[in-house]
Motif scaffolding. Structure first.
Motif, PDB file in Angstrom:
ATOM      1  N   ALA A 100       0.829  -1.205   0.000  1.00  0.00           N
ATOM      2  CA  ALA A 100       0.000   0.000   0.000  1.00  0.00           C
ATOM      3  C   ALA A 100       0.862   1.254   0.000  1.00  0.00           C
ATOM      4  O   ALA A 100       0.621   2.194  -0.760  1.00  0.00           O
ATOM      5  CB  ALA A 100      -0.924   0.003   1.213  1.00  0.00           C
ATOM      6  N   VAL A 121      -7.858  -0.164   9.831  1.00  0.00           N
ATOM      7  CA  VAL A 121      -7.744   0.360   8.471  1.00  0.00           C
ATOM      8  C   VAL A 121      -6.550   1.289   8.391  1.00  0.00           C
ATOM      9  O   VAL A 121      -6.247   2.015   9.337  1.00  0.00           O
ATOM     10  CB  VAL A 121      -9.046   1.080   8.054  1.00  0.00           C
ATOM     11  CG1 VAL A 121      -9.385   2.192   9.006  1.00  0.00           C
ATOM     12  CG2 VAL A 121      -8.969   1.583   6.632  1.00  0.00           C
ATOM     13  N   TRP A 122      -5.840   1.188   7.280  1.00  0.00           N
ATOM     14  CA  TRP A 122      -4.727   2.120   7.077  1.00  0.00           C
ATOM     15  C   TRP A 122      -4.861   2.760   5.716  1.00  0.00           C
ATOM     16  O   TRP A 122      -4.890   2.054   4.686  1.00  0.00           O
ATOM     17  CB  TRP A 122      -3.378   1.391   7.195  1.00  0.00           C
ATOM     18  CG  TRP A 122      -2.225   2.364   7.153  1.00  0.00           C
ATOM     19  CD1 TRP A 122      -1.866   3.257   8.117  1.00  0.00           C
ATOM     20  CD2 TRP A 122      -1.327   2.573   6.068  1.00  0.00           C
ATOM     21  NE1 TRP A 122      -0.800   4.015   7.712  1.00  0.00           N
ATOM     22  CE2 TRP A 122      -0.445   3.604   6.442  1.00  0.00           C
ATOM     23  CE3 TRP A 122      -1.179   1.997   4.815  1.00  0.00           C
ATOM     24  CZ2 TRP A 122       0.569   4.065   5.631  1.00  0.00           C
ATOM     25  CZ3 TRP A 122      -0.163   2.463   3.985  1.00  0.00           C
ATOM     26  CH2 TRP A 122       0.712   3.487   4.396  1.00  0.00           C
ATOM     27  N   ASN A 123      -4.976   4.095   5.757  1.00  0.00           N
ATOM     28  CA  ASN A 123      -4.961   4.874   4.520  1.00  0.00           C
ATOM     29  C   ASN A 123      -6.054   4.471   3.527  1.00  0.00           C
ATOM     30  O   ASN A 123      -5.904   4.703   2.326  1.00  0.00           O
ATOM     31  CB  ASN A 123      -3.600   4.714   3.826  1.00  0.00           C
ATOM     32  CG  ASN A 123      -2.924   6.051   3.676  1.00  0.00           C
ATOM     33  OD1 ASN A 123      -3.589   7.063   3.531  1.00  0.00           O
ATOM     34  ND2 ASN A 123      -1.616   6.069   3.711  1.00  0.00           N
ATOM     35  N   GLU A 124      -7.134   3.887   3.998  1.00  0.00           N
ATOM     36  CA  GLU A 124      -8.201   3.413   3.111  1.00  0.00           C
ATOM     37  C   GLU A 124      -7.696   2.414   2.081  1.00  0.00           C
ATOM     38  O   GLU A 124      -8.260   2.264   1.002  1.00  0.00           O
ATOM     39  CB  GLU A 124      -8.896   4.587   2.405  1.00  0.00           C
ATOM     40  CG  GLU A 124      -9.589   5.525   3.363  1.00  0.00           C
ATOM     41  CD  GLU A 124     -10.362   6.628   2.661  1.00  0.00           C
ATOM     42  OE1 GLU A 124     -10.036   6.936   1.516  1.00  0.00           O
ATOM     43  OE2 GLU A 124     -11.285   7.170   3.284  1.00  0.00           O
ATOM     44  N   MET A 125      -6.595   1.766   2.396  1.00  0.00           N
ATOM     45  CA  MET A 125      -6.020   0.806   1.455  1.00  0.00           C
ATOM     46  C   MET A 125      -5.939  -0.585   2.058  1.00  0.00           C
ATOM     47  O   MET A 125      -6.237  -1.576   1.394  1.00  0.00           O
ATOM     48  CB  MET A 125      -4.595   1.234   1.066  1.00  0.00           C
ATOM     49  CG  MET A 125      -4.499   2.483   0.236  1.00  0.00           C
ATOM     50  SD  MET A 125      -2.767   2.823  -0.067  1.00  0.00           S
ATOM     51  CE  MET A 125      -2.877   4.276  -1.057  1.00  0.00           C
ATOM     52  N   ARG A 310       0.356  -2.554  15.028  1.00  0.00           N
ATOM     53  CA  ARG A 310      -0.229  -1.362  14.426  1.00  0.00           C
ATOM     54  C   ARG A 310       0.122  -1.285  12.943  1.00  0.00           C
ATOM     55  O   ARG A 310       1.292  -1.367  12.556  1.00  0.00           O
ATOM     56  CB  ARG A 310       0.291  -0.116  15.138  1.00  0.00           C
ATOM     57  CG  ARG A 310      -0.524   1.121  14.873  1.00  0.00           C
ATOM     58  CD  ARG A 310      -0.247   2.186  15.912  1.00  0.00           C
ATOM     59  NE  ARG A 310       1.004   2.880  15.630  1.00  0.00           N
ATOM     60  CZ  ARG A 310       1.075   3.936  14.807  1.00  0.00           C
ATOM     61  NH1 ARG A 310       0.013   4.380  14.199  1.00  0.00           N
ATOM     62  NH2 ARG A 310       2.233   4.534  14.590  1.00  0.00           N
ATOM     63  N   LEU A 311      -0.903  -1.131  12.124  1.00  0.00           N
ATOM     64  CA  LEU A 311      -0.674  -0.927  10.695  1.00  0.00           C
ATOM     65  C   LEU A 311      -0.030   0.438  10.513  1.00  0.00           C
ATOM     66  O   LEU A 311      -0.384   1.399  11.189  1.00  0.00           O
ATOM     67  CB  LEU A 311      -2.003  -0.959   9.941  1.00  0.00           C
ATOM     68  CG  LEU A 311      -2.641  -2.330   9.722  1.00  0.00           C
ATOM     69  CD1 LEU A 311      -4.080  -2.167   9.271  1.00  0.00           C
ATOM     70  CD2 LEU A 311      -1.859  -3.125   8.692  1.00  0.00           C
ATOM     71  N   GLY A 312       0.926   0.529   9.566  1.00  0.00           N
ATOM     72  CA  GLY A 312       1.532   1.826   9.323  1.00  0.00           C
ATOM     73  C   GLY A 312       2.971   1.679   8.924  1.00  0.00           C
ATOM     74  O   GLY A 312       3.529   0.574   8.920  1.00  0.00           O
TER      75      GLY A 312
ATOM     76  N   TYR B  73      12.561   1.924  14.946  1.00  0.00           N
ATOM     77  CA  TYR B  73      11.141   1.699  14.627  1.00  0.00           C
ATOM     78  C   TYR B  73      10.382   3.023  14.608  1.00  0.00           C
ATOM     79  O   TYR B  73       9.565   3.291  13.737  1.00  0.00           O
ATOM     80  CB  TYR B  73      10.545   0.764  15.684  1.00  0.00           C
ATOM     81  CG  TYR B  73       9.118   0.377  15.409  1.00  0.00           C
ATOM     82  CD1 TYR B  73       8.830  -0.639  14.506  1.00  0.00           C
ATOM     83  CD2 TYR B  73       8.070   1.018  16.049  1.00  0.00           C
ATOM     84  CE1 TYR B  73       7.523  -1.001  14.238  1.00  0.00           C
ATOM     85  CE2 TYR B  73       6.754   0.661  15.791  1.00  0.00           C
ATOM     86  CZ  TYR B  73       6.480  -0.357  14.894  1.00  0.00           C
ATOM     87  OH  TYR B  73       5.193  -0.713  14.641  1.00  0.00           O
ATOM     88  N   ASP B  80       3.350   8.493  11.073  1.00  0.00           N
ATOM     89  CA  ASP B  80       2.002   7.999  10.856  1.00  0.00           C
ATOM     90  C   ASP B  80       1.165   8.146  12.119  1.00  0.00           C
ATOM     91  O   ASP B  80       0.109   7.559  12.250  1.00  0.00           O
ATOM     92  CB  ASP B  80       2.145   6.511  10.478  1.00  0.00           C
ATOM     93  CG  ASP B  80       0.830   5.921  10.010  1.00  0.00           C
ATOM     94  OD1 ASP B  80       0.202   6.562   9.175  1.00  0.00           O
ATOM     95  OD2 ASP B  80       0.463   4.847  10.487  1.00  0.00           O
ATOM     96  N   ASP B  84      -3.074   8.656   8.776  1.00  0.00           N
ATOM     97  CA  ASP B  84      -2.427   7.620   7.982  1.00  0.00           C
ATOM     98  C   ASP B  84      -1.620   8.267   6.866  1.00  0.00           C
ATOM     99  O   ASP B  84      -2.181   8.951   6.018  1.00  0.00           O
ATOM    100  CB  ASP B  84      -3.480   6.691   7.373  1.00  0.00           C
ATOM    101  CG  ASP B  84      -4.126   5.801   8.415  1.00  0.00           C
ATOM    102  OD1 ASP B  84      -3.592   5.749   9.544  1.00  0.00           O
ATOM    103  OD2 ASP B  84      -5.141   5.156   8.108  1.00  0.00           O
TER     104      ASP B  84
END
Lengths: 338, 458
Positions: A100, A121-125, A310-312, B73, B80, B84
Motif C-alpha cells: 500500500a 484500516v490504514w490509509n483506506e487501502m 499497528r498498521l503503518g 522503529y 504515521d 495515515d
C-alpha cells in the motif's frame, strides 16, 4: 521502476527461482459464471472456504479463483511480476503495508469501511478482518506432570529445567522463510527482551524450524513436538484434533496479528473486489458472524496484555535490508547453536 | 422652489470607501492568516520529518570501516502517528544507494546547514522530503551518509483545509464587523449635517437669525457663510421694507393734498366730461393713497411681529371699537355692520396689530358688499378657542383653493373695480400667525364671504 525500488530483505528468502510459486489453487462457484474474482491469499483454502461459500450463496453469478501462496510469494507476484489479482489477503501485515505504501493498492471507501475501528484500516487501502494472536501450543501428552507455562518467563524456566523432554521437540517459525514468523519475531523483540532469552534457550534445545503454522500444529498433534512457539491460535482452534493440545496466550503479552486484505492496483475488476471486501468486513465488524473469527480466546484474554500490531509505516522498518539482515543475523546466532 | 442638483452622497461615498477598505483588509487578513498558518503547519511537518531523518542518522555507526544502520522503529512510525501517511526513506552513502527507496528524489544543494526540505511528487502522490547528512570516516575515506525521509500530505492537507476555512471565516467575520461599523460611522458622520438641515428647515419663513447650535469644526465655515448670508439677507430685507415705508409715507402726504385740491376743483368744474375726469382722478388718488397706507401698515406689521409686545388685549372691546371706527365708511357705503355676538375674550398680544387686522378685514367686507346689505361681526369664546367671525353678503372668495389670496399683492379674480392693494389678507394672516392663531377663509352657502380668526386658548 518497481523492481528497482524493490530492495527488501525478503529477496534473500526467495532464493533464485523467478516465477512466483503457488502452493494451492481452487475455483469456487460456477466455472461459467460471468465474473471471476481472482484472490491471492496466504490463508489455506480450508480456512477461507466458508467465507467464500457464504459470499457465493449471495452472488451466484460470480466465481472465485483462489490462489494460495506464501506471503513472500504473494509479494513477489504483485510487486515484481505485476500479476493481476483482484484481492490480496495476507497475514504479513508488513508486506501488505509495504504494498500500500508503495502505491500498489487502491483506495476503497464505503459505508462499511467508515465504521471500522482506527486500528483496522490504514490509509483506506489496507483493511484488517481478523485478529489472530500468537500462542504457545502445547502437547498435552508431553506436558503430563508438568505445570503449564502461562508466560514467556515460565516457559523459559520449564524449558531450562527439562531439556531431556524438550530437546528436538520445540518448534517455531523459521523467520527466514515465513513472513508471519518474521513479523511475530520482530514484534516480540520490540515488545520485550524476554524474546531473545527465550530464543536462546530454544536454540540450545535443537529446535525444529517451520515455514507454516499448520505444519507445527500437525507435529504437535502427532507428538513429534512438545511445544510450538508463536503459533497462530486461530489455526490451532480450528484443528480437528484440538483435544491433543492446549493453546495458551502468554499472559505477559500476546502479539495479535491482523489478517489484512487490499485491492491491488493490478485488479481488473476493482468494483467486484470492493464488493467482496465489504462483504468480508461485514462478516467481521462489528461482531459479525465470520466463521474465521469465532475465537473465544481473545475475548477471555486480558485485553491489556494484547499487543495488536499497528498498521503503518513503522512496519516498513523491519523490511529495511540493514534491519532485516541484522535481525536475522541475531536470530540465527541465537537459534542455530551448532 | 426647485430641488438642488445633487451629485453623489457623502454618506454613500463614505460607506463605499469604508466597505472597500473593509473588503481589502478582510482579504488581506484571510491571505495573511492563511499564509502564516500554512508556514507554521509546513514547519511542524518539516520538524517531524527532520526528527525522523536525524533519528535514522543517529542510529548509524561505523564498525570495521563499514557503515551499519539500525533503523529505529519510531523513525517511520512517528510519521504515521496522527493521520495515515505513506512514508518513504532513502539511505545513501555519497552517491551510492544503500537502502530504502532508491528513486526518492535527492535534495539539491545543502544550503545553510545539513538538513534541507523539498516538495516533490513520488509514486503518484505529493510528498514532503527532509534530507540530512553527516560525514563518516569509512575505509574508503570520508563519506557523507545522507538520509532522506518523505511523507505524504494527507494530514497536512487536512490541516490546510481547516486553516483555510478558519482564515476564510476570520476574513468574512472581519468584513461583516467592519461593514456594520462602516454603516454606523457613515450615519454618525452625516448626523450633524442632518441636524443642521433640520434646524434650518424648521425655522419660520421670516426667521433669519444666525444658526447658534454647535456644529463640528469642519462645518463651521459652511455655517458661518450661511449666517453671514442670512444677515446680509436680513439687512437687505429690512432696508427694502424701510425704503417702502419711507416711500409710502412720502407719497401719502402729497397725495392727500392733491386729493383735497381735486375735490375743490370738482366743485368748480361744471362741464360734465371734465367732472367725470376729475372724479376718475380722485378715484385713482384714493387707490394710491390706500395702497401707500397698506404698505405702511404692512411694514409696521412686519416690524411689530418681529418684536411682538405682550399685553392683554380684550378682543370684544377691540372689535367694538373697530366697528365704531368704521362707522363713517359703512354709512357712506350704506352697509349695515351688525355685531351679532360679543363674548368677553382676552388674549396676550399686540393690540395695534390685532386692530389693524380687524380693520383690514372689515374694510374688505365693506368694500365687497353691495348697498343695503349687511356685514356681521361676532366674537365667540368656548373652552378651546376664541373665534372672531366676519361675514358679508358680497360675491365671496373666488378661488379658495390655494393660499394664493394670502400672498402679497394678490387679488381675487372679482376685485376689478374695487379699490385695493392686495396686501390686506396678507397682513391679517401675518398678524394671526404671530399670535399663534389661524385664519380661515370660506364662502357661505347663501353667498358671501366668511372669515374666521381663531386663537387657541391656553
Amino acid at each position: 521502476m518497481r523492481s528497482l525500488i524493490f530492495s527488501l530483505g525478503l529477496m534473500c528468502l526467495s532464493t533464485l527461482s523467478n516465477a512466483f510459486e503457488a502452493e494451492d489453487h481452487a475455483v469456487f462457484g460456477d466455472e461459467d459464471a460471468g465474473q471471476v474474482l481472482r484472490i491471492i491469499s496466504t490463508a489455506d483454502i480450508a480456512f477461507f472456504k466458508p467465507m467464500i461459500q457464504s459470499y457465493l450463496s449471495d452472488h451466484p453469478d460470480v466465481a472465485v479463483d483462489y490462489t494460495v501462496a506464501s506471503s513472500s510469494e504473494l509479494m513477489r507476484a504483485l510487486y515484481e511480476e505485476d500479476l493481476s489479482f483482484d484481492l490480496a489477503i495476507s497475514s504479513a501485515m508488513d508486506l501488505q503495508t509495504k504494498l500500500a505504501n508503495d502505491g500498489l493498492a487502491q483506495r476503497h471507501s464505503s459505508s462499511q469501511t467508515q465504521n471500522l475501528p482506527d486500528w483496522a484500516v490504514w490509509n483506506e487501502m489496507v483493511f484488517a478482518f481478523t485478529q489472530e494472536p500468537a500462542a504457545f501450543v502445547i502437547s498435552n501428552k508431553a506436558f503430563e506432570g508438568l505445570p503449564l507455562p502461562e508466560n514467556r518467563q515460565q516457559l523459559i524456566n520449564i524449558l531450562r529445567q527439562n531439556p531431556e523432554i524438550f530437546r528436538g521437540r520445540v518448534g517455531t517459525y523459521d523467520i527466514r522463510q515465513s513472513g508471519s514468523g518474521y513479523l511475530f519475531a520482530t514484534q516480540d523483540a520490540r515488545a520485550s527482551d524476554t524474546y531473545w532469552r527465550l530464543t536462546e534457550v530454544i536454540g540450545t534445545l535443537d529446535p525444529k524450524l517451520y515455514c507454516c503454522t499448520a505444519d507445527m500444529i500437525d507435529d504437535v498433534v502427532s507428538g513429534e513436538l512438545a511445544i510450538a512457539y508463536n503459533v497462530l491460535a486461530s489455526y490451532a482452534e480450528q484443528s480437528a484434533q484440538s483435544d491433543a493440545f492446549t493453546i495458551i496466550l502468554p499472559s505477559d503479552f500476546a502479539i495479535v496479528m491482523l489478517r489484512t486484505v487490499l485491492i491491488p492496483t493490478s485488479s481488473e475488476k476493482p468494483e467486484l473486489a470492493a464488493g467482496f471486501l465489504d462483504f468480508v468486513l461485514s462478516q467481521t465488524f462489528p461482531r459479525g458472524t465470520s466463521p474465521l473469527l469465532q475465537s473465544t480466546m481473545l475475548d477471555d484474554a486480558n485485553q491489556n496484555a494484547l499487543h495488536r500490531i499497528r498498521l503503518g509505516p513503522g512496519l516498513l522498518v523491519y523490511l529495511d535490508q540493514f534491519k532485516n539482515r541484522s535481525f536475522i543475523a541475531e536470530w540465527e546466532s541465537a537459534i542455530l547453536q551448532d | 422652489m426647485t430641488a438642488p442638483t445633487t451629485k453623489g452622497s457623502i454618506r454613500q461615498r463614505l460607506l463605499i470607501l469604508l466597505l472597500v477598505n473593509a473588503a481589502v483588509v478582510g482579504l488581506l487578513l484571510y491571505l495573511v492568516v492563511q499564509s502564516v498558518a500554512r508556514q507554521i503547519a509546513q514547519e511542524s511537518q518539516d520538524n517531524i520529518l527532520a526528527a525522523s531523518a536525524i533519528s535514522i542518522l543517529d542510529s548509524a555507526r561505523v564498525t570495521g570501516g563499514e557503515i551499519s544502520i539500525d533503523l529505529p522503529y519510531s523513525a517511520l512510525s512517528m510519521l504515521d502517528s496522527v493521520t495515515d501517511e505513506r512514508a518513504f526513506y532513502a539511505i545513501r552513502l555519497n552517491d551510492e544507494f544503500l537502502s530504502g527507496y532508491e528513486n526518492l528524489p535527492r535534495p539539491g544543494d545543502y544550503v545553510g546547514g545539513n538538513t534541507v526540505f523539498q516538495s516533490a511528487a513520488y509514486l503518484g502522490e505529493d510528498v514532503r522530503i527532509a534530507s540530512t547528512r553527516r560525514s563518516f570516516a569509512t575505509d574508503q575515506g570520508q563519506a557523507f551518509l545522507e538520509i532522506s525521509v518523505a511523507q505524504t500530505l494527507t494530514g497536512m492537507n487536512r490541516t490546510l483545509t481547516r486553516i483555510s476555512s478558519i482564515s476564510f471565516g476570520v476574513g468574512i467575520g472581519f468584513f461583516v464587523l467592519s461593514a456594520l461599523m462602516a454603516m454606523l460611522i457613515a450615519r454618525s458622520t452625516t448626523r450633524p449635517l442632518h441636524r443642521l438641515t433640520a434646524s434650518v428647515s424648521r425655522r419660520g419663513p421670516s426667521d433669519l437669525s444666525p444658526v447658534a447650535a454647535p456644529v463640528p469644526s469642519e462645518m463651521a465655515p459652511l455655517v458661518s457663510s450661511l449666517n453671514n448670508f442670512m444677515s446680509r439677507l436680513q439687512l437687505s430685507l429690512s432696508r427694502s421694507e424701510d425704503f417702502i415705508a419711507e416711500a409710502a409715507h412720502r407719497v401719502r402726504t402729497p397725495l392727500a393734498i392733491v386729493r383735497t385740491q381735486a375735490e375743490i376743483t370738482l366743485r368748480r368744474v361744471e362741464k360734465p366730461e371734465n367732472r367725470q375726469a376729475v372724479r376718475e382722478m380722485i378715484r385713482a388718488i384714493d387707490e394710491s393713497s390706500r395702497t401707500a397706507g397698506q404698505l405702511l401698515d404692512h411694514a409696521m406689521v412686519s416690524f411689530r411681529t418681529d418684536h411682538l409686545s405682550n399685553e392683554t388685549v380684550n378682543l370684544d372691546v377691540l372689535a367694538q371699537e373697530t366697528v365704531e371706527r368704521l362707522q363713517p365708511l359703512s354709512e357712506l357705503r350704506e352697509v349695515e355692520v351688525k355685531v351679532v355676538r360679543l363674548d368677553p375674550a382676552a388674549i396676550r398680544g399686540d393690540s395695534i396689530l390685532l386692530q389693524s387686522a380687524l380693520l383690514n378685514l372689515l374694510d374688505n367686507a365693506l368694500k365687497y358688499s353691495s348697498r343695503d346689505s349687511s356685514v356681521e361681526v361676532s366674537v365667540e369664546k368656548d373652552d378651546t378657542e376664541i373665534r372672531i367671525e366676519i361675514s358679508d353678503t358680497g360675491p365671496g372668495f373666488p378661488d379658495l383653493d390655494s393660499g394664493q389670496l394670502l400672498e402679497r399683492f394678490a387679488r381675487g379674480a372679482n376685485a376689478e373695480g374695487v379699490v385695493g392693494s392686495g396686501l390686506g389678507l396678507t397682513i391679517v394672516d401675518e398678524v394671526v400667525r404671530a399670535h399663534g392663531g389661524t385664519l380661515t377663509l370660506s364662502n357661505k352657502t347663501g353667498g358671501g364671504a366668511c372669515v374666521v380668526l381663531s386663537f387657541p386658548l391656553g
